[in-house]
Write a protein that holds these residues in place. Structure first.
Motif, PDB file in Angstrom:
ATOM      1  N   ILE A  89      -7.186 -43.299  67.255  1.00 43.26           N
ATOM      2  CA  ILE A  89      -6.846 -44.263  66.212  1.00 43.26           C
ATOM      3  C   ILE A  89      -7.803 -44.086  65.035  1.00 43.26           C
ATOM      4  O   ILE A  89      -9.020 -43.963  65.227  1.00 43.26           O
ATOM      5  CB  ILE A  89      -6.916 -45.708  66.749  1.00 43.26           C
TER       6      ILE A  89
ATOM      7  N   PHE B 268     -11.937 -46.876  63.104  1.00 38.28           N
ATOM      8  CA  PHE B 268     -11.545 -47.935  64.027  1.00 38.28           C
ATOM      9  C   PHE B 268     -12.024 -47.571  65.429  1.00 38.28           C
ATOM     10  O   PHE B 268     -11.944 -46.404  65.842  1.00 38.28           O
ATOM     11  CB  PHE B 268     -10.027 -48.128  64.038  1.00 38.28           C
TER      12      PHE B 268
ATOM     13  N   VAL C 288     -12.499 -49.237  69.672  1.00 36.02           N
ATOM     14  CA  VAL C 288     -12.362 -50.305  70.668  1.00 36.02           C
ATOM     15  C   VAL C 288     -13.645 -50.301  71.481  1.00 36.02           C
ATOM     16  O   VAL C 288     -14.513 -49.454  71.289  1.00 36.02           O
ATOM     17  CB  VAL C 288     -11.127 -50.092  71.566  1.00 36.02           C
TER      18      VAL C 288
ATOM     19  N   ASN D 127     -12.944 -44.754  70.541  1.00 38.69           N
ATOM     20  CA  ASN D 127     -11.640 -44.513  69.908  1.00 38.69           C
ATOM     21  C   ASN D 127     -10.998 -43.211  70.355  1.00 38.69           C
ATOM     22  O   ASN D 127     -10.043 -42.756  69.749  1.00 38.69           O
ATOM     23  CB  ASN D 127     -11.795 -44.514  68.383  1.00 38.69           C
TER      24      ASN D 127
ATOM     25  N   LEU E  80      -7.786 -43.226  74.789  1.00 42.38           N
ATOM     26  CA  LEU E  80      -7.612 -44.636  75.103  1.00 42.38           C
ATOM     27  C   LEU E  80      -6.757 -44.804  76.357  1.00 42.38           C
ATOM     28  O   LEU E  80      -5.788 -44.063  76.565  1.00 42.38           O
ATOM     29  CB  LEU E  80      -6.954 -45.362  73.933  1.00 42.38           C
TER      30      LEU E  80
ATOM     31  N   ILE F  98      -8.120 -53.155  68.159  1.00 41.91           N
ATOM     32  CA  ILE F  98      -9.017 -52.201  67.513  1.00 41.91           C
ATOM     33  C   ILE F  98      -9.719 -52.916  66.362  1.00 41.91           C
ATOM     34  O   ILE F  98      -9.175 -53.852  65.768  1.00 41.91           O
ATOM     35  CB  ILE F  98      -8.256 -50.966  67.011  1.00 41.91           C
TER      36      ILE F  98
END
Length: 372
Positions: free
Chosen positions: A207, A232, A234, A238, A241, A249
């Motif tokens: 992402i 971005f 998480v 990133n 995932l 995110i």
């Protein structure tokens, strides 16, 4: 009633005038137009005919599909009619009883078209057939058979490739309607929620984002749609995932972020478009897939967070409630990132404390005499 309609119409006109142009629509389509393309460049599309056919819309593709088959059948039907006409196999020439035609039972243009259709699609009714009387008819039969296989392979392959394109898989990946800005782990972050509507995973998902805006360089050059990278992440990173449940995110708004100098009062006055990309590999077909969407300032909500959507049932299963997928909840949030960092620095200084070595404390002398 009239006043209500007038206010509603005025609100509609105001919203329409404030509507910003998007480069990328919410469903990922690019809103761009190419003008004054040279004729030589247009010819390149015909050279890369396969990609051109795949990019066509279904109505144009089916028109080409039907036209290709009908055109080839009719063209070879005319050639079979010419062969019968030259060899004088048609009834108007009154052939003798001992006359052997090149193609049996061709009596006109209609029967020649039917024979062309039967030959190319290999129906083989057995009523019309080629004899060994004409070498021309034999070569024409071979040529039509080979060309028919090529047309079938190309057109059927184009239809199959259009159906199985990973672009359709991207439709089962959805983003939240709005992006939100709130505190996360003590930092001001921009958050977006994304979900996979299928149980099959996207392998190697990644992402990232691009902030599109108009900038003016120090040399005075105006750059429209200038692209700025937006990272971005998480909580697990990133890369690669585990995209089995909806993910939130976030982008940390630090001093290197283009959102650092924006505030809750000024974000609607900004002119930008945030484009978010999700790249991955479809688990079922191993084809690469890209999903994208965009957010304009009106779709970025300052001081909100997403409502929870994952819960656990009594049976021990995890349940995702997509009714709350784009639902937001107001939370206490600093009105700008600069204020948050100043607040942290102030608190840090209060904890440390500072001594002034040049400060000397002097005691005041007390006087007990009072003069009247």
């Amino acid at each position: 009633m009239f006043n209500y309609l007038r206010k509603r119409f005025a609100r509609h006109i105001t919203e329409r005038s404030r509507r910003r142009a998007r480069l990328v629509s919410k469903d990922g389509r690019c809103n761009i137009e190419f003008g004054n393309v040279e004729e030589q460049s247009r010819f390149v599309f015909l050279i890369d005919i396969w990609t051109t056919i795949l990019d066509l819309k279904w109505r144009y593709k089916m028109t080409i599909f039907i036209s290709a088959f009908l055109g080839s059948w009719f063209l070879f039907g005319l050639l079979w009619y010419v062969v019968a006409y030259i060899h004088k196999d048609l009834p108007e020439f009154n052939p003798s009883i001992n006359h052997t035609p090149c193609v049996e039972n061709i009596n006109g243009l209609t029967s020649a078209f039917l024979f062309s259709l039967e030959t190319q699609v290999t129906i083989g009714y057995g009523f019309r057939c080629v004899t060994e009387q004409c070498v021309t008819a034999i070569f024409l039969l071979i040529f039509q058979s080979i060309l028919g296989v090529i047309i079938n392979s190309f057109m059927c392959g184009a239809i199959l490739a259009k159906i199985s394109r990973s672009k359709n898989r991207a439709k089962t990946i959805t983003f939240s309607k709005n992006a939100v800005i709130s505190k996360r782990a003590g930092k001001l972050c921009l958050l977006i929620r994304v979900a996979n509507l299928r149980k099959s995973l996207l392998i190697g998902s990644h992402i990232y984002g691009k902030l599109l805006k108009t900038t003016i360089t120090p040399e005075g050059e105006t750059i429209i749609l200038d692209q700025v990278n937006i990272e971005f992440v998480v909580d697990a990173g990133n890369e690669n995932l585990f995209f089995i449940s909806p993910l939130t995110i976030y982008h940390v708004i630090d001093k290197n972020s283009p959102f650092f100098h924006m505030a809750a009062e000024t974000i609607l006055q900004q002119d930008f478009e945030l484009v978010v990309f999700l790249d991955g590999t479809v688990e079922a077909t191993s084809a690469t897939c890209q999903v994208r969407t965009s957010y304009i300032p009106e779709e970025v909500l300052w001081g909100y967070r997403f409502a929870p959507i994952v819960s656990k049932t009594k049976e021990g299963k995890y349940r995702v409630d997509f009714q709350n997928f784009s639902k937001t909840v107001a939370v206490e949030t600093p009105h700008c990132a600069f204020c948050l960092y100043n607040e942290k620095e102030t608190k840090a200084k209060e904890k440390k404390g500072y001594d002034n070595p040049g400060f000397v404390m002097s005691e005041a002398s007390e006087t007990s005499d009072t003069q009247m």
